[in-house]
Design a protein around this motif. Structure first.
Motif, PDB file in Angstrom:
ATOM      1  N   LEU A 127     -37.648 -20.277 -20.791  1.00 19.28           N
ATOM      2  CA  LEU A 127     -38.478 -19.144 -21.616  1.00 19.28           C
ATOM      3  C   LEU A 127     -38.380 -19.620 -23.020  1.00 19.28           C
ATOM      4  CD1 LEU A 127     -36.766 -16.325 -19.348  1.00 19.28           C
ATOM      5  CD2 LEU A 127     -38.809 -17.336 -19.272  1.00 19.28           C
ATOM      6  N   MET A 128     -38.391 -20.656 -23.683  1.00 17.23           N
ATOM      7  CA  MET A 128     -38.751 -20.965 -24.772  1.00 17.23           C
ATOM      8  C   MET A 128     -37.862 -20.002 -25.990  1.00 17.23           C
ATOM      9  SD  MET A 128     -42.757 -21.042 -24.676  1.00 17.23           S
ATOM     10  CE  MET A 128     -43.106 -19.618 -23.640  1.00 17.23           C
ATOM     11  N   GLY A 129     -36.613 -19.868 -25.350  1.00 15.01           N
ATOM     12  CA  GLY A 129     -35.665 -19.500 -26.552  1.00 15.01           C
ATOM     13  C   GLY A 129     -35.853 -18.020 -26.669  1.00 15.01           C
ATOM     14  N   THR A 130     -36.507 -17.141 -25.918  1.00 16.61           N
ATOM     15  CA  THR A 130     -36.801 -15.810 -26.073  1.00 16.61           C
ATOM     16  C   THR A 130     -35.642 -14.851 -25.411  1.00 16.61           C
ATOM     17  OG1 THR A 130     -38.603 -15.785 -24.425  1.00 16.61           O
ATOM     18  CG2 THR A 130     -39.462 -15.969 -26.425  1.00 16.61           C
ATOM     19  N   ARG A 131     -34.917 -15.445 -24.272  1.00 15.06           N
ATOM     20  CA  ARG A 131     -34.289 -14.794 -23.711  1.00 15.06           C
ATOM     21  C   ARG A 131     -32.778 -15.602 -23.312  1.00 15.06           C
ATOM     22  NH1 ARG A 131     -36.042 -10.243 -19.818  1.00 15.06           N
ATOM     23  NH2 ARG A 131     -34.168 -11.107 -18.373  1.00 15.06           N
ATOM     24  N   THR A 132     -31.896 -15.096 -23.165  1.00 13.87           N
ATOM     25  CA  THR A 132     -30.588 -15.766 -22.788  1.00 13.87           C
ATOM     26  C   THR A 132     -30.120 -15.495 -21.143  1.00 13.87           C
ATOM     27  OG1 THR A 132     -29.299 -13.811 -23.398  1.00 13.87           O
ATOM     28  CG2 THR A 132     -29.607 -15.612 -25.074  1.00 13.87           C
ATOM     29  N   GLN A 133     -31.083 -14.433 -20.620  1.00 14.15           N
ATOM     30  CA  GLN A 133     -30.737 -14.341 -19.067  1.00 14.15           C
ATOM     31  C   GLN A 133     -31.842 -14.849 -18.447  1.00 14.15           C
ATOM     32  OE1 GLN A 133     -30.033 -10.072 -19.316  1.00 14.15           O
ATOM     33  NE2 GLN A 133     -27.685 -10.676 -18.721  1.00 14.15           N
ATOM     34  N   ASP A 134     -31.752 -15.194 -17.221  1.00 18.23           N
ATOM     35  CA  ASP A 134     -32.691 -15.739 -16.284  1.00 18.23           C
ATOM     36  C   ASP A 134     -33.444 -14.579 -15.727  1.00 18.23           C
ATOM     37  OD1 ASP A 134     -31.497 -18.169 -16.295  1.00 18.23           O
ATOM     38  OD2 ASP A 134     -30.422 -17.881 -14.253  1.00 18.23           O
ATOM     39  N   ILE A 135     -34.716 -14.738 -15.485  1.00 14.39           N
ATOM     40  CA  ILE A 135     -35.468 -13.674 -14.807  1.00 14.39           C
ATOM     41  C   ILE A 135     -35.456 -13.663 -13.404  1.00 14.39           C
ATOM     42  CG2 ILE A 135     -37.938 -12.915 -14.522  1.00 14.39           C
ATOM     43  CD1 ILE A 135     -37.438 -12.541 -17.420  1.00 14.39           C
ATOM     44  N   MET A 136     -34.809 -12.728 -12.913  1.00 14.10           N
ATOM     45  CA  MET A 136     -34.582 -12.529 -11.722  1.00 14.10           C
ATOM     46  C   MET A 136     -35.614 -11.335 -10.723  1.00 14.10           C
ATOM     47  SD  MET A 136     -30.782 -13.524 -11.320  1.00 14.10           S
ATOM     48  CE  MET A 136     -30.726 -13.254  -9.569  1.00 14.10           C
ATOM     49  N   PRO A 137     -36.559 -11.606 -10.490  1.00 13.19           N
ATOM     50  CA  PRO A 137     -37.291 -10.499  -9.733  1.00 13.19           C
ATOM     51  C   PRO A 137     -36.471  -9.715  -8.578  1.00 13.19           C
ATOM     52  CG  PRO A 137     -38.663 -12.483 -10.088  1.00 13.19           C
ATOM     53  CD  PRO A 137     -37.003 -12.984 -10.150  1.00 13.19           C
ATOM     54  N   ARG A 138     -36.905  -8.465  -8.362  1.00 12.46           N
ATOM     55  CA  ARG A 138     -36.156  -7.693  -7.498  1.00 12.46           C
ATOM     56  C   ARG A 138     -37.045  -7.243  -6.479  1.00 12.46           C
ATOM     57  NH1 ARG A 138     -32.655  -3.502 -11.385  1.00 12.46           N
ATOM     58  NH2 ARG A 138     -32.553  -4.955 -13.116  1.00 12.46           N
ATOM     59  N   THR A 139     -36.391  -6.931  -5.267  1.00 13.30           N
ATOM     60  CA  THR A 139     -37.208  -6.638  -4.173  1.00 13.30           C
ATOM     61  C   THR A 139     -37.557  -5.046  -4.367  1.00 13.30           C
ATOM     62  OG1 THR A 139     -35.171  -5.837  -2.926  1.00 13.30           O
ATOM     63  CG2 THR A 139     -36.374  -8.033  -2.457  1.00 13.30           C
ATOM     64  N   HIS A 194     -52.871  -1.860  -9.562  1.00 12.08           N
ATOM     65  CA  HIS A 194     -52.188  -2.805 -10.320  1.00 12.08           C
ATOM     66  C   HIS A 194     -50.863  -2.719 -10.394  1.00 12.08           C
ATOM     67  CE1 HIS A 194     -54.987  -5.469 -12.460  1.00 12.08           C
ATOM     68  NE2 HIS A 194     -55.825  -4.562 -12.300  1.00 12.08           N
ATOM     69  N   TYR A 195     -50.151  -1.261 -10.066  1.00 16.52           N
ATOM     70  CA  TYR A 195     -48.808  -1.083  -9.840  1.00 16.52           C
ATOM     71  C   TYR A 195     -48.515  -1.836  -8.664  1.00 16.52           C
ATOM     72  CZ  TYR A 195     -44.722   1.869  -8.758  1.00 16.52           C
ATOM     73  OH  TYR A 195     -43.470   2.238  -8.645  1.00 16.52           O
ATOM     74  N   GLN A 196     -49.341  -1.740  -7.531  1.00 16.18           N
ATOM     75  CA  GLN A 196     -49.194  -2.293  -6.239  1.00 16.18           C
ATOM     76  C   GLN A 196     -49.039  -3.803  -6.332  1.00 16.18           C
ATOM     77  OE1 GLN A 196     -51.061  -0.197  -2.701  1.00 16.18           O
ATOM     78  NE2 GLN A 196     -51.924   0.465  -4.760  1.00 16.18           N
ATOM     79  N   HIS A 197     -49.999  -4.402  -7.018  1.00 16.55           N
ATOM     80  CA  HIS A 197     -50.224  -5.803  -7.185  1.00 16.55           C
ATOM     81  C   HIS A 197     -49.044  -6.430  -7.905  1.00 16.55           C
ATOM     82  CE1 HIS A 197     -54.271  -5.525  -6.560  1.00 16.55           C
ATOM     83  NE2 HIS A 197     -54.942  -5.390  -7.701  1.00 16.55           N
ATOM     84  N   LEU A 233     -43.777  -9.197  -7.221  1.00 19.61           N
ATOM     85  CA  LEU A 233     -42.318  -9.366  -7.713  1.00 19.61           C
ATOM     86  C   LEU A 233     -41.488  -9.471  -6.362  1.00 19.61           C
ATOM     87  CD1 LEU A 233     -42.341  -7.262 -11.007  1.00 19.61           C
ATOM     88  CD2 LEU A 233     -42.023  -9.851 -10.697  1.00 19.61           C
ATOM     89  N   GLY A 234     -41.749  -8.403  -5.530  1.00 19.69           N
ATOM     90  CA  GLY A 234     -40.790  -8.429  -4.267  1.00 19.69           C
ATOM     91  C   GLY A 234     -40.792  -9.592  -3.472  1.00 19.69           C
ATOM     92  N   THR A 235     -42.196 -10.113  -3.194  1.00 13.50           N
ATOM     93  CA  THR A 235     -42.472 -11.468  -2.602  1.00 13.50           C
ATOM     94  C   THR A 235     -41.649 -12.375  -3.026  1.00 13.50           C
ATOM     95  OG1 THR A 235     -44.635 -10.591  -1.876  1.00 13.50           O
ATOM     96  CG2 THR A 235     -44.102 -12.754  -1.725  1.00 13.50           C
ATOM     97  N   ILE A 236     -42.020 -12.524  -4.625  1.00 14.98           N
ATOM     98  CA  ILE A 236     -41.076 -13.704  -4.934  1.00 14.98           C
ATOM     99  C   ILE A 236     -39.529 -13.553  -5.133  1.00 14.98           C
ATOM    100  CG2 ILE A 236     -40.421 -14.507  -7.474  1.00 14.98           C
ATOM    101  CD1 ILE A 236     -43.103 -15.337  -7.104  1.00 14.98           C
ATOM    102  N   ALA A 237     -38.988 -12.339  -5.042  1.00 17.74           N
ATOM    103  CA  ALA A 237     -37.736 -11.880  -4.964  1.00 17.74           C
ATOM    104  C   ALA A 237     -37.193 -12.436  -3.560  1.00 17.74           C
ATOM    105  CB  ALA A 237     -37.372 -10.489  -5.107  1.00 17.74           C
ATOM    106  N   HIS A 238     -37.902 -11.906  -2.411  1.00 23.76           N
ATOM    107  CA  HIS A 238     -37.585 -12.341  -1.172  1.00 23.76           C
ATOM    108  C   HIS A 238     -37.534 -13.779  -0.967  1.00 23.76           C
ATOM    109  CE1 HIS A 238     -37.156  -8.466   0.994  1.00 23.76           C
ATOM    110  NE2 HIS A 238     -38.353  -8.118   0.581  1.00 23.76           N
TER     111      HIS A 238
END
Ligand code: ZN
Ligand code: ZN
Length: 330
Positions: free
Chosen positions: A249-261, A226-229, A234-239
């Motif tokens: 995000l339904m008011g739960t966060r003020t910052q965007d979610i930015m996946p990382r490589t 699961h660590y690899q999944h 996330l890395g693929t999405i980030a690329h």
């Protein structure tokens, strides 16, 4: 195009050069859909991934060879993921107990093939790359997810636990036993108990899957898979430059979610926070196509702590150029 192993980048076939200016040639298994390369001055003719395949079907077993081509795609994906994590891949021809793959089919008439890991050798049943066969097993075993890549990622978890944790003086051994349980517990007893009584009630609060409840080794391997999944997706999405706007995000966060490589420099909690939102959206996208969840699992805090330990084991074990190793002589 083909993959340059040292840099994990796609280069034009066949006239590409590696980072040292040495010509690259396509793997001899290109006709079996392998898209990796090797140096033109190499003694061999096949790529790093194909060489890691220690045993394969006989040359006249066309059905199994077709399955080999399909299965090898998952093997290459596994290796790219391991290289992205920076984990060393020490091949069996260089080190006793190094990594090797036996890719054999239970439908070749040579008896059953049991998927598993022993002493660096990962055995995979090629017959499982047939969708109908694998799906039948998935339903029979009541599993929410069963893929060839999942098998590779689980089995390599056993390999790395053996290599990185269970070595004499391994820095993470005690912590691993405290979280996953004592791996010296009888595996035979655990197997019998699991198939007689199934997973204990309430397992969802401390395990990622029912299979993980069987034995500390299986818990580690499942968690490692699961660590690899999570990090590969996330890395693929980030690329791809995909991110989730905070307004969604339904008011739960003020910052965007930015996946990382790469999450190598941050705690696992950062990846899990990103994953919570990314997997939520990917699951919705899958359902929009009439399919089941892309990630049909939930990660409770106790599993988050296990993933965090795996993250620390992996980031403490990285090497600069994971997949480049000296090849055996001709
Ligand atoms: Zn190849
Ligand atoms: Zn296992």
């Amino acid at each position: 195009m083909m993959l340059a192993t040292a840099t994990l980048t796609m280069v034009p076939a066949p006239a590409a050069l590696d980072e040292h200016g040495t010509a690259l040639v396509a793997c001899a298994h290109r006709d079996q859909e392998c898209n990796w390369s090797l140096r033109a001055d190499d003694d061999g003719t096949t790529c790093f991934s194909c060489r890691l395949t220690r045993r394969r079907p006989q040359a006249d077993d066309a059905a199994a060879l077709e399955r080999l081509a399909e299965t090898s795609k998952a093997q290459r994906r596994l290796l790219v993921g391991l290289a992205d994590l920076g984990l060393p891949v020490d091949p069996y021809w260089r080190t006793d107990g190094g990594l090797a793959f036996d890719l054999l089919s239970s439908q070749s008439g040579n008896g059953p093939v049991t998927i598993g890991h022993a002493g660096g050798v990962i055995t995979i049943d090629l017959a499982e790359s047939l969708d109908a066969h694998r799906e039948q097993l998935r339903v029979q075993l009541g599993e929410p997810y069963r893929t060839m890549l999942g098998h590779f990622r689980h089995e390599v978890g056993h390999y790395y636990q053996w290599q990185l944790v269970e070595r004499p003086g391994g820095a993470f051994l005690e912590e691993c036993r405290a979280l996953f349980g004592d791996e010296r517990a009888s595996y035979t007893d655990a197997l019998a108990r699991h198939y007689a009584t199934g997973a204990p009630a309430g397992w969802q609060e401390t395990f990622i899957s029912e299979y993980a409840t069987m034995h500390p080794w299986e818990d580690f391997a499942e968690t490692f898979a699961h660590y690899q999944h999570v990090l590969d997706t996330l890395g693929t999405i980030a690329h791809g430059g995909v991110r989730i706007d905070a307004s969604a995000l339904m008011g739960t966060r003020t910052q965007d979610i930015m996946p990382r490589t790469s999450y190598a420099d941050v705690p696992m909690a950062v990846a899990l926070e990103d994953w919570q939102w990314v997997s939520y959206e990917l699951n919705r996208a899958n359902r929009a196509m009439g399919k089941g969840d892309l990630y049909p699992f939930s990660i409770p805090p106790a599993v988050g702590r296990k993933l965090d330990l795996v993250h620390r084991i992996v980031t403490a074990s990285t090497v600069p150029v994971p997949l480049v190793a000296p090849f055996p002589g001709a």
